[in-house]
Design a protein around this motif. Structure first.
Motif, mmCIF file in Angstrom:
data_model
loop_
_atom_site.group_PDB
_atom_site.id
_atom_site.type_symbol
_atom_site.label_atom_id
_atom_site.label_comp_id
_atom_site.label_asym_id
_atom_site.label_seq_id
_atom_site.Cartn_x
_atom_site.Cartn_y
_atom_site.Cartn_z
ATOM 1 N N SER A 115 0.817 -1.208 0.000
ATOM 2 C CA SER A 115 0.000 0.000 0.000
ATOM 3 C C SER A 115 0.853 1.260 0.000
ATOM 4 O O SER A 115 0.497 2.252 -0.624
ATOM 5 N N SER A 116 1.998 1.240 0.687
ATOM 6 C CA SER A 116 2.874 2.426 0.695
ATOM 7 C C SER A 116 3.454 2.679 -0.693
ATOM 8 O O SER A 116 3.580 3.828 -1.121
ATOM 9 N N GLU A 117 3.783 1.614 -1.415
ATOM 10 C CA GLU A 117 4.289 1.766 -2.782
ATOM 11 C C GLU A 117 3.178 2.205 -3.724
ATOM 12 O O GLU A 117 3.404 2.962 -4.659
ATOM 13 N N LEU A 118 1.975 1.738 -3.455
ATOM 14 C CA LEU A 118 0.822 2.115 -4.261
ATOM 15 C C LEU A 118 0.600 3.621 -4.214
ATOM 16 O O LEU A 118 0.358 4.259 -5.239
ATOM 17 N N ALA A 119 0.698 4.199 -3.023
ATOM 18 C CA ALA A 119 0.518 5.647 -2.881
ATOM 19 C C ALA A 119 1.520 6.398 -3.758
ATOM 20 O O ALA A 119 1.162 7.356 -4.452
ATOM 21 N N GLU A 120 2.747 5.937 -3.751
ATOM 22 C CA GLU A 120 3.788 6.596 -4.550
ATOM 23 C C GLU A 120 3.507 6.442 -6.042
ATOM 24 O O GLU A 120 3.567 7.402 -6.794
ATOM 25 N N ALA B 106 0.642 5.841 -7.525
ATOM 26 C CA ALA B 106 -0.586 6.547 -7.907
ATOM 27 C C ALA B 106 -0.444 8.054 -7.729
ATOM 28 O O ALA B 106 -1.355 8.803 -8.067
ATOM 29 N N GLN B 107 0.680 8.496 -7.200
ATOM 30 C CA GLN B 107 0.988 9.904 -6.946
ATOM 31 C C GLN B 107 -0.060 10.552 -6.036
ATOM 32 O O GLN B 107 -0.563 11.635 -6.310
ATOM 33 N N LEU B 108 -0.361 9.831 -4.943
ATOM 34 C CA LEU B 108 -1.286 10.321 -3.926
ATOM 35 C C LEU B 108 -0.610 10.194 -2.568
ATOM 36 O O LEU B 108 0.288 9.385 -2.393
ATOM 37 N N ASP B 109 -1.086 10.995 -1.607
ATOM 38 C CA ASP B 109 -0.566 10.790 -0.260
ATOM 39 C C ASP B 109 -1.217 9.532 0.307
ATOM 40 O O ASP B 109 -2.189 8.999 -0.229
ATOM 41 N N ARG B 110 -0.655 9.034 1.397
ATOM 42 C CA ARG B 110 -1.131 7.767 1.955
ATOM 43 C C ARG B 110 -2.581 7.839 2.426
ATOM 44 O O ARG B 110 -3.326 6.872 2.288
ATOM 45 N N ARG C 265 -5.089 9.694 1.204
ATOM 46 C CA ARG C 265 -5.991 9.646 0.047
ATOM 47 C C ARG C 265 -6.000 8.250 -0.576
ATOM 48 O O ARG C 265 -7.043 7.764 -1.014
ATOM 49 N N THR C 266 -4.830 7.636 -0.607
ATOM 50 C CA THR C 266 -4.748 6.272 -1.134
ATOM 51 C C THR C 266 -5.574 5.332 -0.273
ATOM 52 O O THR C 266 -6.333 4.498 -0.786
ATOM 53 N N SER C 267 -5.465 5.479 1.036
ATOM 54 C CA SER C 267 -6.212 4.624 1.952
ATOM 55 C C SER C 267 -7.716 4.805 1.778
ATOM 56 O O SER C 267 -8.476 3.822 1.760
ATOM 57 N N ARG C 268 -8.162 6.057 1.615
ATOM 58 C CA ARG C 268 -9.599 6.308 1.407
ATOM 59 C C ARG C 268 -10.082 5.686 0.093
ATOM 60 O O ARG C 268 -11.163 5.106 0.032
ATOM 61 N N ALA C 269 -9.272 5.819 -0.954
ATOM 62 C CA ALA C 269 -9.657 5.223 -2.239
ATOM 63 C C ALA C 269 -9.705 3.701 -2.118
ATOM 64 O O ALA C 269 -10.637 3.061 -2.627
ATOM 65 N N LEU C 270 -8.726 3.128 -1.445
ATOM 66 C CA LEU C 270 -8.728 1.680 -1.242
ATOM 67 C C LEU C 270 -9.946 1.233 -0.441
ATOM 68 O O LEU C 270 -10.557 0.206 -0.750
ATOM 69 N N SER C 271 -10.300 2.005 0.570
ATOM 70 C CA SER C 271 -11.480 1.658 1.367
ATOM 71 C C SER C 271 -12.738 1.659 0.505
ATOM 72 O O SER C 271 -13.579 0.760 0.616
ATOM 73 N N GLY C 272 -12.880 2.653 -0.368
ATOM 74 C CA GLY C 272 -14.030 2.705 -1.270
ATOM 75 C C GLY C 272 -14.057 1.518 -2.214
ATOM 76 O O GLY C 272 -15.105 0.916 -2.452
ATOM 77 N N LEU C 273 -12.894 1.163 -2.747
ATOM 78 C CA LEU C 273 -12.812 0.019 -3.654
ATOM 79 C C LEU C 273 -13.055 -1.295 -2.912
ATOM 80 O O LEU C 273 -13.664 -2.220 -3.461
ATOM 81 N N GLU C 274 -12.595 -1.350 -1.680
ATOM 82 C CA GLU C 274 -12.808 -2.540 -0.859
ATOM 83 C C GLU C 274 -14.299 -2.713 -0.546
ATOM 84 O O GLU C 274 -14.831 -3.828 -0.599
ATOM 85 N N GLU C 275 -14.979 -1.610 -0.241
ATOM 86 C CA GLU C 275 -16.424 -1.658 0.023
ATOM 87 C C GLU C 275 -17.192 -2.168 -1.196
ATOM 88 O O GLU C 275 -18.208 -2.850 -1.056
ATOM 89 N N LYS C 276 -16.704 -1.828 -2.386
ATOM 90 C CA LYS C 276 -17.335 -2.304 -3.618
ATOM 91 C C LYS C 276 -16.982 -3.763 -3.888
ATOM 92 O O LYS C 276 -17.564 -4.391 -4.771
ATOM 93 N N GLY C 277 -15.998 -4.290 -3.174
ATOM 94 C CA GLY C 277 -15.548 -5.661 -3.392
ATOM 95 C C GLY C 277 -14.584 -5.800 -4.551
ATOM 96 O O GLY C 277 -14.422 -6.883 -5.108
ATOM 97 N N TRP C 278 -13.908 -4.709 -4.908
ATOM 98 C CA TRP C 278 -13.038 -4.707 -6.081
ATOM 99 C C TRP C 278 -11.561 -4.877 -5.748
ATOM 100 O O TRP C 278 -10.777 -5.182 -6.638
ATOM 101 N N VAL C 279 -11.153 -4.591 -4.525
ATOM 102 C CA VAL C 279 -9.765 -4.818 -4.117
ATOM 103 C C VAL C 279 -9.761 -5.565 -2.791
ATOM 104 O O VAL C 279 -10.747 -5.564 -2.047
#
Length: 156
Positions: free
Chosen positions: A46-51, A53-57, A59-73
């Motif tokens: 996840s730390s490498e993902l933030a880098e 995706a050029q997002l701070d950690r 924002r990356t975590s919030r996006a991941l949470s949204g994708l996780e809620e959808k069942g996509w990640v």
């Protein structure tokens, strides 16, 4: 001014892409960027993902949470260190990525259709050079004295 023009182009182009994503798939710009980065880098920490995706950690975590809620990640803790988490698409996430990507590719083709193949290659080369230079300027600390902007939501 070049930065203004680039910003306007990416705003207009991104707006078209995001209206399609939000209207048809219920996914935000940030979620799409994270999803596409995960699709290209399955198992990335996840730390490498933030880098990437050029997002701070955060924002990356919030996006991941949204994708996780959808069942996509899915996030999988690394054996031996539960603080390190590998991120991958679920089967449903890969299916959705497969539905979204062709539409994004078509939008891209529509947007660059005014350029010849040679112009497009040159534009891509020039943008890559400008990006490398901007990163080098940032790395050398040329603008470190500029204040950081807090883009968080205003708290009441």
């Amino acid at each position: 001014m070049l930065l203004f023009r680039i910003n306007r182009y990416f705003g207009a182009a991104g707006g078209v892409a995001m209206r399609m994503c939000e209207a048809h798939f219920g996914i935000t710009r940030r979620e799409w960027g994270v999803m596409a980065t995960v699709a290209a880098n399955e198992g990335l920490l996840s730390s490498e993902l933030a880098e990437r995706a050029q997002l701070d950690r955060a924002r990356t975590s919030r996006a991941l949470s949204g994708l996780e809620e959808k069942g996509w990640v899915q996030r999988s803790p690394m054996p031996g260190d539960r603080r390190r988490v590998a991120v991958s698409l679920t089967a449903e996430g890969r299916r959705m990525y497969g539905l979204i990507l062709p539409r994004m590719a078509q939008i891209h083709l529509d947007l660059v259709s005014v350029l010849s193949d040679e112009e497009l290659a040159q534009f891509d080369t020039l943008l890559a050079r400008l990006q490398r230079h901007a990163l080098a300027l940032e790395a050398e600390g040329r603008y470190d004295a500029l204040p950081r902007v807090d883009r968080g939501r205003h708290r009441r």
